[in-house]
Structures are given as structure tokens and as C-alpha cells.
Design an enzyme around this catalytic site. Structure first.
Site, PDB file in Angstrom:
ATOM      1  N   ASN A   1      -0.692   3.842   1.499  1.00 45.00           N
ATOM      2  CA  ASN A   1      -1.496   4.509   2.517  1.00 45.00           C
ATOM      3  C   ASN A   1      -0.726   4.554   3.853  1.00 45.00           C
ATOM      4  O   ASN A   1      -0.424   3.509   4.445  1.00 45.00           O
ATOM      5  CB  ASN A   1      -2.805   3.714   2.658  1.00 45.00           C
ATOM      6  CG  ASN A   1      -3.750   4.309   3.669  1.00 45.00           C
ATOM      7  OD1 ASN A   1      -3.348   4.786   4.725  1.00 45.00           O
ATOM      8  ND2 ASN A   1      -5.027   4.271   3.341  1.00 45.00           N
TER       9      ASN A   1
ATOM     10  N   THR B   1       0.844  -1.185   0.000  1.00 46.89           N
ATOM     11  CA  THR B   1       0.000   0.000   0.000  1.00 46.89           C
ATOM     12  C   THR B   1       0.884   1.241   0.000  1.00 46.89           C
ATOM     13  O   THR B   1       2.066   1.161   0.350  1.00 46.89           O
ATOM     14  CB  THR B   1      -0.916   0.010   1.248  1.00 46.89           C
ATOM     15  OG1 THR B   1      -1.787   1.132   1.191  1.00 46.89           O
ATOM     16  CG2 THR B   1      -0.131   0.096   2.543  1.00 46.89           C
TER      17      THR B   1
ATOM     18  N   ASP C   1      -7.582  -6.720   1.380  1.00 47.83           N
ATOM     19  CA  ASP C   1      -8.660  -6.245   0.524  1.00 47.83           C
ATOM     20  C   ASP C   1      -9.935  -6.329   1.343  1.00 47.83           C
ATOM     21  O   ASP C   1     -10.136  -7.287   2.095  1.00 47.83           O
ATOM     22  CB  ASP C   1      -8.781  -7.087  -0.743  1.00 47.83           C
ATOM     23  CG  ASP C   1      -9.616  -6.352  -1.785  1.00 47.83           C
ATOM     24  OD1 ASP C   1      -9.419  -5.140  -1.968  1.00 47.83           O
ATOM     25  OD2 ASP C   1     -10.491  -6.978  -2.409  1.00 47.83           O
ATOM     26  N   SER C   2     -10.738  -5.305   1.231  1.00 48.93           N
ATOM     27  CA  SER C   2     -11.939  -5.306   2.058  1.00 48.93           C
ATOM     28  C   SER C   2     -13.070  -4.594   1.351  1.00 48.93           C
ATOM     29  O   SER C   2     -12.873  -3.964   0.311  1.00 48.93           O
ATOM     30  CB  SER C   2     -11.647  -4.617   3.392  1.00 48.93           C
ATOM     31  OG  SER C   2     -11.132  -3.328   3.152  1.00 48.93           O
TER      32      SER C   2
HETATM   33  P1  IMP Z   1      -9.720  -1.330   0.722  1.00 51.85           P
HETATM   34  O1  IMP Z   1      -9.671  -2.795   0.480  1.00 51.85           O
HETATM   35  O2  IMP Z   1      -9.212  -0.959   2.063  1.00 51.85           O
HETATM   36  O3  IMP Z   1      -9.112  -0.537  -0.392  1.00 51.85           O
HETATM   37  O4  IMP Z   1     -11.278  -0.924   0.730  1.00 51.85           O
HETATM   38  C1  IMP Z   1     -12.088  -0.933  -0.432  1.00 51.85           C
HETATM   39  C2  IMP Z   1     -13.302  -0.079  -0.229  1.00 51.85           C
HETATM   40  O5  IMP Z   1     -14.209  -0.715   0.689  1.00 51.85           O
HETATM   41  C3  IMP Z   1     -13.024   1.297   0.384  1.00 51.85           C
HETATM   42  O6  IMP Z   1     -12.766   2.247  -0.627  1.00 51.85           O
HETATM   43  C4  IMP Z   1     -14.323   1.607   1.128  1.00 51.85           C
HETATM   44  O7  IMP Z   1     -15.255   2.157   0.253  1.00 51.85           O
HETATM   45  C5  IMP Z   1     -14.809   0.230   1.556  1.00 51.85           C
HETATM   46  N1  IMP Z   1     -14.369  -0.066   2.940  1.00 51.85           N
HETATM   47  C6  IMP Z   1     -13.410  -0.955   3.326  1.00 51.85           C
HETATM   48  N2  IMP Z   1     -13.255  -0.954   4.653  1.00 51.85           N
HETATM   49  C7  IMP Z   1     -14.123  -0.040   5.122  1.00 51.85           C
HETATM   50  C8  IMP Z   1     -14.416   0.443   6.440  1.00 51.85           C
HETATM   51  O8  IMP Z   1     -13.829   0.036   7.459  1.00 51.85           O
HETATM   52  N3  IMP Z   1     -15.356   1.393   6.523  1.00 51.85           N
HETATM   53  C9  IMP Z   1     -16.012   1.889   5.434  1.00 51.85           C
HETATM   54  N4  IMP Z   1     -15.771   1.496   4.199  1.00 51.85           N
HETATM   55  C10 IMP Z   1     -14.837   0.534   4.035  1.00 51.85           C
END
Ligand code: IMP
Length: 215
Positions: free
Chosen positions: A13, A11, A73-74
Site C-alpha cells: 500500500n 505492505t 494490523d488493525s
Molecule cells: P488493515 O489492518 O489496515 O488491513 O485493516 C483491516 C480492516 O480494518 C480494513 O480493511 C478496514 O475495513 C478496517 N479498518 C482499519 N483501520 C481503519 C480505519 O482507520 N478506518 C476504517 N476502517 C478501518
């Protein structure tokens, strides 16, 4: 730290990196992130599951840099929307849509729906340059609210109501959210298992060839 194992967080971030650094601070591991390596190709997150995307990011980073890598990934899955936005959570309302727009789109699609069940899911993959990987996953169940509530957090937090605390995720402090969130729980699992992870990493680290120069 002596004999520390390098681990690259896949990342750029800073928040994510420092959260993981703090969590693994007592282990002999040297955490870096992509910013420590200058420009490298971006991996496309086009998998059909969180698992696939997390593995893709971790293994790509490990292969390209030659160090073990951790990726997560989430996203949010809403039952009445057949699991959407799911792996498309980040860009559900368009590539450059703001969080408010993403939340508004879900609220609109949920109008009149009786089943408000939803879950945040998180998969963490730790991969070595040869491609092998360990996977951790966690989820947090809640309900989609009728309107945005609270101003903390990011993404879908304002519309994710968490019944055990009777608040939306955007009404919780960062600390409160970390205790119960999908990412907090998955990271805790990684930390609890990290002694074993280190043994596994040591077994899978590429062997550094030693060259003896002729005199
Ligand atoms: P990433 O996998 O962390 O990049 O998350 C992908 C997308 O899922 C993010 O851009 C958010 O829109 C949503 N998301 C993931 N985790 C959270 C959370 O803890 N709160 C709110 N939205 C989330």
C-alpha cells in the site's frame, strides 16, 4: 543517509508506506516496501488477535527478506457484537465486499442495540530476521452511528462516530483523523521511541560475514 538501517514496511500500500516514510524522515532509516522486492509469498492473516497478525506479517517479512520489517494490523471491535468484526474487519461482509457493504452489515447487526460502543484498534510490530519483535498498540473509542455519515476515509469510517469531535471519522480530514486515530496514535508512539528502536535494531541486525578471497 549514511549508516541508515533498512526497514521494510510489510505492505504494498503506497499510502501507508509514504505515511510511515514521512513520520520517520528525520531518522537514519531506509524505508522500502514489498514492491521493492518483486513477488514473494503472502502471509496468511489467520491470527486470533491484531497482535498475532501484526507479528506474523512483520516476522515473516523479516525472515524471508533478511531485513528488519514493520507491519500493522488493525480493525474495528464492537462491544454489542462481542468484539466483531475484530480481526475479520477486512473481509467481514465477504472477500470482495465494498466498504459500503461492510458498513451496512454492521448497521444491520446493530439494529435495536442500545450499547453502541466500539473501538478501532491498531497493533504495530517491528521484527528482525531472527524473530524478535517490538510491539506498539493503540485504540480509539467511539460509537456506531445509526447511519453512514461523511465521505472521507475508508472502511468503517462513515459509521464510526467520534464523540470528542462530534463527527464520524469519515467527516474528518486526514490530518484530523491522524491526530486521534488508532493508527495515528500507534505510529506516534513508534516515532517517539524510534531512537531506542534504532539501537535495538542495530543490536539485532544479522552479522554480515566478510569473505576474503584468496589471491
Ligand atoms: P488493515 O489492518 O489496515 O488491513 O485493516 C483491516 C480492516 O480494518 C480494513 O480493511 C478496514 O475495513 C478496517 N479498518 C482499519 N483501520 C481503519 C480505519 O482507520 N478506518 C476504517 N476502517 C478501518
Amino acid at each position: 543517509m549514511k549508516n541508515a538501517i533498512p526497514l521494510v514496511i510489510a505492505t504494498r500500500n503506497k499510502g501507508k508506506t509514504s505515511e510511515i516514510k514521512a513520520l520517520l524522515k528525520d531518522f537514519p532509516v531506509e524505508i522500502r516496501n514489498l514492491d521493492d522486492f518483486g513477488p514473494i509469498p503472502e502471509v496468511e492473516e489467520d491470527g486470533e488477535s491484531f497482535d498475532e497478525n501484526a507479528y506474523k506479517k512483520a516476522s515473516f517479512t523479516a525472515r524471508i527478506l533478511g531485513y528488519p520489517a514493520l507491519a500493522d494490523d488493525s480493525g474495528l471491535s464492537v462491544e454489542a457484537l462481542d468484539g466483531a468484526p475484530g480481526v475479520h474487519s477486512a473481509r467481514y461482509a465477504g472477500k470482495s465486499a465494498a466498504d459500503e457493504q461492510k458498513c451496512a452489515k454492521i448497521l444491520e447487526e446493530m439494529q435495536g442495540k442500545f450499547n453502541r460502543k466500539a473501538a478501532f484498534e491498531c497493533v504495530i510490530s517491528i521484527a528482525v530476521p531472527t524473530g524478535a519483535a517490538l510491539t506498539y498498540q493503540a485504540r480509539c473509542e467511539g460509537l456506531i452511528s445509526d447511519k453512514p455519515l461523511g465521505s472521507n476515509g475508508f472502511g468503517y469510517d462513515p459509521i464510526f462516530y467520534y464523540p470528542p469531535l462530534k463527527k464520524s471519522f469519515a467527516e474528518l480530514t486526514q490530518e484530523e483523523k491522524n491526530q486521534v486515530s488508532h493508527r495515528g496514535k500507534a505510529l506516534k508512539e513508534v516515532r517517539d521511541e524510534f531512537e531506542k528502536v534504532l539501537i535495538w535494531l542495530r543490536q539485532h541486525l544479522p552479522v554480515q560475514e566478510k569473505f576474503v578471497c584468496a589471491k
